[in-house]
Structures are given as C-alpha cells and as structure tokens.
Write an enzyme that holds these catalytic residues in place. Structure first.
Site, mmCIF file in Angstrom:
data_model
loop_
_atom_site.group_PDB
_atom_site.id
_atom_site.type_symbol
_atom_site.label_atom_id
_atom_site.label_comp_id
_atom_site.label_asym_id
_atom_site.label_seq_id
_atom_site.Cartn_x
_atom_site.Cartn_y
_atom_site.Cartn_z
ATOM 1 C CG ASP A 13 5.715 -2.023 -4.663
ATOM 2 O OD1 ASP A 13 5.345 -1.786 -3.501
ATOM 3 O OD2 ASP A 13 5.805 -1.145 -5.547
ATOM 4 C CD GLU A 14 11.125 -5.911 -3.173
ATOM 5 O OE1 GLU A 14 10.307 -5.499 -2.324
ATOM 6 O OE2 GLU A 14 12.159 -5.295 -3.458
ATOM 7 N N GLY A 15 6.387 -8.115 -2.390
ATOM 8 C CA GLY A 15 5.443 -9.002 -1.688
ATOM 9 C C GLY A 15 5.914 -9.221 -0.246
ATOM 10 C CE LYS A 16 9.190 -4.352 1.149
ATOM 11 N NZ LYS A 16 8.903 -4.090 -0.262
ATOM 12 N N GLY A 40 3.723 0.545 0.973
ATOM 13 C CA GLY A 40 2.348 0.060 0.861
ATOM 14 C C GLY A 40 2.399 -1.447 0.750
ATOM 15 C CG HIS A 41 4.005 -3.540 3.176
ATOM 16 N ND1 HIS A 41 4.675 -3.597 4.355
ATOM 17 C CD2 HIS A 41 4.827 -2.896 2.324
ATOM 18 C CE1 HIS A 41 5.855 -3.007 4.226
ATOM 19 N NE2 HIS A 41 5.967 -2.563 3.001
ATOM 20 N NE ARG A 144 23.432 18.092 13.358
ATOM 21 C CZ ARG A 144 24.700 18.449 13.234
ATOM 22 N NH1 ARG A 144 25.576 18.012 14.089
ATOM 23 N NH2 ARG A 144 25.085 19.238 12.258
ATOM 24 C CD GLN A 219 10.497 2.464 1.543
ATOM 25 O OE1 GLN A 219 11.237 2.472 2.515
ATOM 26 N NE2 GLN A 219 9.222 2.754 1.651
HETATM 27 P P1 GDP Z 1 5.307 -5.103 -0.600
HETATM 28 O O1 GDP Z 1 5.346 -3.610 -0.646
HETATM 29 O O2 GDP Z 1 6.657 -5.723 -0.824
HETATM 30 O O3 GDP Z 1 4.647 -5.644 0.630
HETATM 31 O O4 GDP Z 1 4.424 -5.556 -1.836
HETATM 32 P P2 GDP Z 1 2.996 -4.940 -2.275
HETATM 33 O O5 GDP Z 1 1.975 -5.386 -1.300
HETATM 34 O O6 GDP Z 1 3.122 -3.491 -2.540
HETATM 35 O O7 GDP Z 1 2.824 -5.613 -3.683
HETATM 36 C C1 GDP Z 1 2.717 -6.998 -3.823
HETATM 37 C C2 GDP Z 1 1.321 -7.330 -4.418
HETATM 38 O O8 GDP Z 1 1.341 -8.641 -4.909
HETATM 39 C C3 GDP Z 1 0.204 -7.267 -3.404
HETATM 40 O O9 GDP Z 1 -0.963 -6.830 -4.056
HETATM 41 C C4 GDP Z 1 0.035 -8.717 -2.942
HETATM 42 O O10 GDP Z 1 -1.294 -9.032 -2.562
HETATM 43 C C5 GDP Z 1 0.379 -9.442 -4.227
HETATM 44 N N1 GDP Z 1 1.057 -10.737 -4.035
HETATM 45 C C6 GDP Z 1 1.933 -11.101 -3.071
HETATM 46 N N2 GDP Z 1 2.382 -12.349 -3.301
HETATM 47 C C7 GDP Z 1 1.759 -12.779 -4.426
HETATM 48 C C8 GDP Z 1 1.838 -13.982 -5.202
HETATM 49 O O11 GDP Z 1 2.590 -14.905 -4.908
HETATM 50 N N3 GDP Z 1 1.065 -14.037 -6.329
HETATM 51 C C9 GDP Z 1 0.247 -13.028 -6.723
HETATM 52 N N4 GDP Z 1 -0.450 -13.182 -7.838
HETATM 53 N N5 GDP Z 1 0.157 -11.885 -6.012
HETATM 54 C C10 GDP Z 1 0.911 -11.756 -4.905
HETATM 55 P P1 IMO Z 2 7.149 -0.784 -0.419
HETATM 56 O O1 IMO Z 2 7.503 -0.894 1.047
HETATM 57 C C1 IMO Z 2 8.016 0.840 -4.362
HETATM 58 C C2 IMO Z 2 9.853 4.815 -4.526
HETATM 59 C C3 IMO Z 2 9.021 5.946 -5.111
HETATM 60 C C4 IMO Z 2 10.123 6.808 -5.720
HETATM 61 C C5 IMO Z 2 11.254 6.645 -4.712
HETATM 62 C C6 IMO Z 2 11.371 7.798 -3.727
HETATM 63 O O2 IMO Z 2 5.699 -0.843 -0.702
HETATM 64 O O3 IMO Z 2 7.965 -1.743 -1.205
HETATM 65 P P2 IMO Z 2 9.903 8.506 -1.601
HETATM 66 O O4 IMO Z 2 8.474 8.881 -1.494
HETATM 67 O O5 IMO Z 2 10.325 7.357 -0.767
HETATM 68 O O6 IMO Z 2 10.830 9.690 -1.437
HETATM 69 O O7 IMO Z 2 10.090 8.077 -3.153
HETATM 70 O O8 IMO Z 2 11.017 5.442 -4.012
HETATM 71 N N1 IMO Z 2 9.205 4.082 -3.410
HETATM 72 C C7 IMO Z 2 8.703 2.844 -3.522
HETATM 73 N N2 IMO Z 2 8.566 2.039 -4.596
HETATM 74 N N3 IMO Z 2 7.636 0.402 -3.150
HETATM 75 C C8 IMO Z 2 7.802 1.172 -2.055
HETATM 76 O O9 IMO Z 2 7.586 0.724 -0.793
HETATM 77 C C9 IMO Z 2 8.310 2.482 -2.222
HETATM 78 N N4 IMO Z 2 8.568 3.511 -1.376
HETATM 79 C C10 IMO Z 2 9.140 4.477 -2.119
HETATM 80 O O10 IMO Z 2 8.123 5.481 -6.076
HETATM 81 O O11 IMO Z 2 10.558 6.242 -6.937
HETATM 82 MG MG MG Z 3 4.468 -2.058 -1.705
#
Ligand code: GDP
Ligand code: IMO
Ligand code: MG
Length: 423
Positions: A13-16, A40-41, A144, A219
């Site tokens: 969830d870094e904002g990838k 989830g992006h 497998r 992730q």
């Molecule tokens: P991902 O899984 O790494 O793609 O990240 P997520 O989409 O799960 O979570 C990142 C959240 O931060 C999303 O709701 C984006 O819309 C939001 N986001 C991304 N970049 C920024 C930013 O620079 N500022 C703010 N306020 N939100 C951001």
């Molecule tokens: P994105 O791509 C944040 C976490 C789950 C749990 C662990 C194992 O959006 O960054 P799993 O269902 O993969 O067996 O769960 O990994 N997890 C994530 N946390 N962002 C994700 O993806 C994640 N995908 C899995 O919350 O702790």
């Molecule tokens: Mg995410």
C-alpha cells in the site's frame, strides 16, 4: 529498450498503483509478476477512481498493454468481474490490451475455503490474510497439484486435475459437485481464452523489439515470503528478483529497480511493526492518509517512516531510485520522526534489519525528529516550491539511504506529482 521493476519497500500500500500509472504513460507494457487479488491499487484519474486488484495499472492507457504473467495466482471470476467494472468506467479492455499467462496458477473456491480454515486454526498466531485464497493456491502450485490457466480450456484435463485436489479437506461430500465446478471453471476459461498467451515469449519479443516494460510488484518487501517478517507475510516474492521468475525474463534485461516508499508507514494484518503509533498521531495519519485497505476495507496500522526497513528493502531489491508518496499527509505536523536505528533489549544499536523475528519484535525504535511544515503542499508541482522542512525531509531520506529520490507524490491525482532528482 527500457525494462524497469517497480516494488513496494514496506508492507504494501505504498502507492504503487499511482506511481505505475504515472510511469505507464508512454510505456508499452506493464507486467504483474506475482501475488493475486490480495493486492488493491487505487488510482485516481480526473473524477474517476479505479480500484485494481489483478489487472496492472497500465490498463488505464489505451497505448499500454497489460500482462498478467506466470507468477500470479489468478482467480478467474475476479478478473472477469474486474474487466467488467473497468469497462463500465469507460476503459477499454480487449485482447490486444490485456494478456494472461497460460501457465499462471488458478485460485479455486477450495483455496478460499482453505485460507479461512487455516486462519481460524492459527488461534494466537493469526496472519490476518485477505482471505482470497492466495496462500493455499501457492501451496498447491509448489506441491505440483495446482491448476493452470491453460487447464481451464480443456474440460477433460480440468476434471482430471480437479479430482486430484483434496476437496474432502474442507467440504463434506454433499457440499460440492465436481461436475458443476468443471462447468463453471471451463466456462471462465472459455471467456478468458482470447487473452491467454505464452507471456514470457510475448514479453521477451517486446523487449527484443525495443519496447518499454514496467514489471509491477504487488504487496511489499516486508511481506515477501523469504525476505519479509515471516510468518506474517504473503505467500509469494514481491522482491525485484522475483520479476525474472514471475515473468520469464532474464536478469540482464532489467535496467532499473524503482522502490515506492510511503513518507510514513502502514501495515494491514498481523505481525510486528516497530514504529507503529497507538496514539493520536497514528489516528491522524490513518484519517488524513485514508488508510483503509483497498481489498478488505480494514483500517491500516500507521507509524513513522522506518529507515532501517527502507535500507533493507534497497539492499534486497537492488533499488536504484525511490518514489516517495503521500508526503502531503505529513502537512501540518510540528515535528516528524524517522526511525534510524533499533535498540535491542540488551541496549545494542542496530542499523541493519534483524532477520530473527523475536529480535525485531522486541526492538525499540530510535528516532530522529525532523522539523515539520505548516503549508499545504498538495498543489505544488516543483521541488523548489516545497517548504524548506519538506525539502529537508526528502533530502534526509536520500542522504540516509544513498539512493536518489526521483519522484515525490503529494496527492492522489496524476498532476499531484513532483519529478526531481535529489543528490
Ligand atoms: P498500492 O497497493 O501500493 O497501489 O497502494 P494503495 O492504492 O493500496 O494505497 C495507496 C492510497 O494512497 C490510495 O488510496 C491512493 O489513491 C493514495 N495515494 C497515492 N499517492 C498519494 C499521495 O501522494 N498523497 C495522498 N494523499 N494519497 C495518495
Ligand atoms: P498491495 O499490492 C497490504 C497482507 C495481508 C496479510 C498478509 C498475508 O495492495 O500493496 P494474503 O492474503 O496475501 O495471504 O495475506 O499480507 N497483504 C497486503 N497488505 N497490501 C497488499 O497488497 C497486501 N496483500 C497482502 O493483510 O497481513
Ligand atoms: Mg494496496
């Protein structure tokens, strides 16, 4: 030829998604190489918000082809739904824009059931999985006994392979009907057939033709099954090296590894997290940053940026540049802490991430406090506009890690992005 790998440097969830979307403009191919719909992006474009789980973020551009490569575990019902949702939002999804590996393993209802059953049995040591069947699907892949996308296309093969699965492990005899599962999954296979390719061949031909490719990790590094906080991890390898295995591309083809780093830290699910905040700052980051899971809606745990984690992620991925996200969320804080070391129970100072989870779990963070800023930076588009303390925060990270910061994101939208090169 440009082939980049993009990885999360923290716990996901870094904002990838946002960064891939920015980089995908003018890129020919975006490839997902591991994970499944546990990811989830969220990508915001204009008035629209797109939530992507399996389909790479490149799908939002008509000029970009998205590839789901062999390392992904694919839930066919989920991808078909995601394709429909995107179409309803005005995005074209067709076989020239989306390719699916014929040898990606498939998530079955059995895997989802097993995921929740295994989690329920864990009692004290819950992982907090997303419940999407990811772990059990990879388990069967390695054992497998998995089903691959190409198996969905041949009814007899599919039935034979489905009969090999241990359905009795989670279902009583009367609870499942193998012929019904065969019909359902063969039906999904036939819908996906136009998209199915030998993705390694497809990607390598593109690279050899001089096309640009981004390999998008899901992730994050600390969720990696080898390099993360095991057992509180996912069941695949998000690290950059896995892009080669997960897409069938040789390592010498990769030019750069981009690390996406949130300006603070979050984690969703269980497991240790040294800089976690249980106070009003943690609450503030969660509220301002909208830190609720895209996939499960769970509140994310929040804390200060951990540079020990970042340094570790840079090493295990070979990161050559960083994109720093969500800097705007830190607006209005008087002081911002960053963790530079860990202190063990014996008082030893560590500046390398300890691989023993017992050691990591019992460490105290050692912080450096940096001055905050009061300005709203969310509309700033040039590094020179940022308040001095915001610049200093970015430069501190670059200087601690020795890695250039190439982009700073200050909001969810495409225009809320600052391109720069730190020293
Ligand atoms: P991902 O899984 O790494 O793609 O990240 P997520 O989409 O799960 O979570 C990142 C959240 O931060 C999303 O709701 C984006 O819309 C939001 N986001 C991304 N970049 C920024 C930013 O620079 N500022 C703010 N306020 N939100 C951001
Ligand atoms: P994105 O791509 C944040 C976490 C789950 C749990 C662990 C194992 O959006 O960054 P799993 O269902 O993969 O067996 O769960 O990994 N997890 C994530 N946390 N962002 C994700 O993806 C994640 N995908 C899995 O919350 O702790
Ligand atoms: Mg995410």
């Amino acid at each position: 030829m440009t082939v980049y790998v993009l990885v999360g440097t923290q716990w996901g969830d870094e904002g990838k998604g946002k960064i891939t979307d920015i980089l995908a403009e003018g890129t020919d191919y975006v490839v997902r190489y591991q994970g499944g719909n546990n990811a989830g992006h969220t990508v915001c474009v204009g008035e629209s918000t797109f939530k992507l789980h399996l389909i790479p973020s490149g799908i939002l551009y008509d000029s970009c082809c998205s590839v789901i490569a062999n390392g992904v575990v694919l839930d066919p019902a989920v991808i078909l739904q995601e394709m429909e949702t995107l179409r309803a939002q005005g995005i074209s999804v067709n076989p020239s824009k989306l390719k699916i590996s014929s040898i990606a393993n498939v998530i079955l209802p059995l895997h989802r059931q097993l995921d929740s059953k295994q989690e329920a049995k864990r009692h004290q040591e819950k992982i907090g999985t997303t419940g999407k069947g990811i772990g059990p699907a990879y388990m069967h892949k390695v054992a497998r006994t998995g089903i691959r996308v190409q198996d969905l296309l041949k009814k007899e093969t599919l039935k034979k392979k489905l009969l090999r699965q241990n359905w009795g492990e989670v279902y009583s005899e009367s609870d499942y009907d193998i012929d019904q599962v065969v019909d359902e999954y063969h039906g999904y296979g036939m819908q996906l057939k136009p998209y199915v390719v030998d993705s390694s061949l497809f990607i390598n031909e593109a690279i050899n033709a001089g096309k640009s490719v981004i390999m998008e990790g899901a992730q994050g590094t600390l969720l990696d099954v080898d390099h993360g906080t095991y057992p509180y991890v996912t069941s695949s390898n998000p690290v950059a090296g896995a892009a080669c295995v997960g897409a069938g591309v040789g390592p010498h083809k990769i030019e750069k590894v981009i690390g996406v780093t949130k300006a603070y830290l979050t984690r969703v699910g269980e497991g240790p997290f040294t800089t976690e905040l249980h106070d009003e700052f943690g609450e503030l980051l969660r509220k301002k940053g909208g830190e609720f899971g895209t996939t499960t809606g769970r509140p994310r745990r929040c804390g200060w940026l951990d540079l020990v984690v970042l340094k570790y992620a840079i090493r295990v991925n070979g990161i050559t540049e960083i994109c720093l996200t969500k800097l705007d969320v830190l607006d209005g804080l008087e002081s911002i802490k960053v963790c530079t070391h860990y202190k063990t129970v014996d008082g030893e100072l560590l500046d390398e991430f300890p691989l023993d989870l017992d050691v990591y779990s019992s460490c105290e963070p050692v912080y450096e406090a940096l001055p905050g800023w009061s300005e709203d930076i969310s509309q700033m588009t040039d590094f020179s506009e940022l308040p001095a303390s915001a610049k200093a925060y970015v430069e501190y990270i670059a200087s601690y890690t020795g890695v250039q910061i190439k982009m700073v994101s200050v909001g969810t939208r495409r225009r809320q992005t600052i391109h720069l090169i730190t020293r």
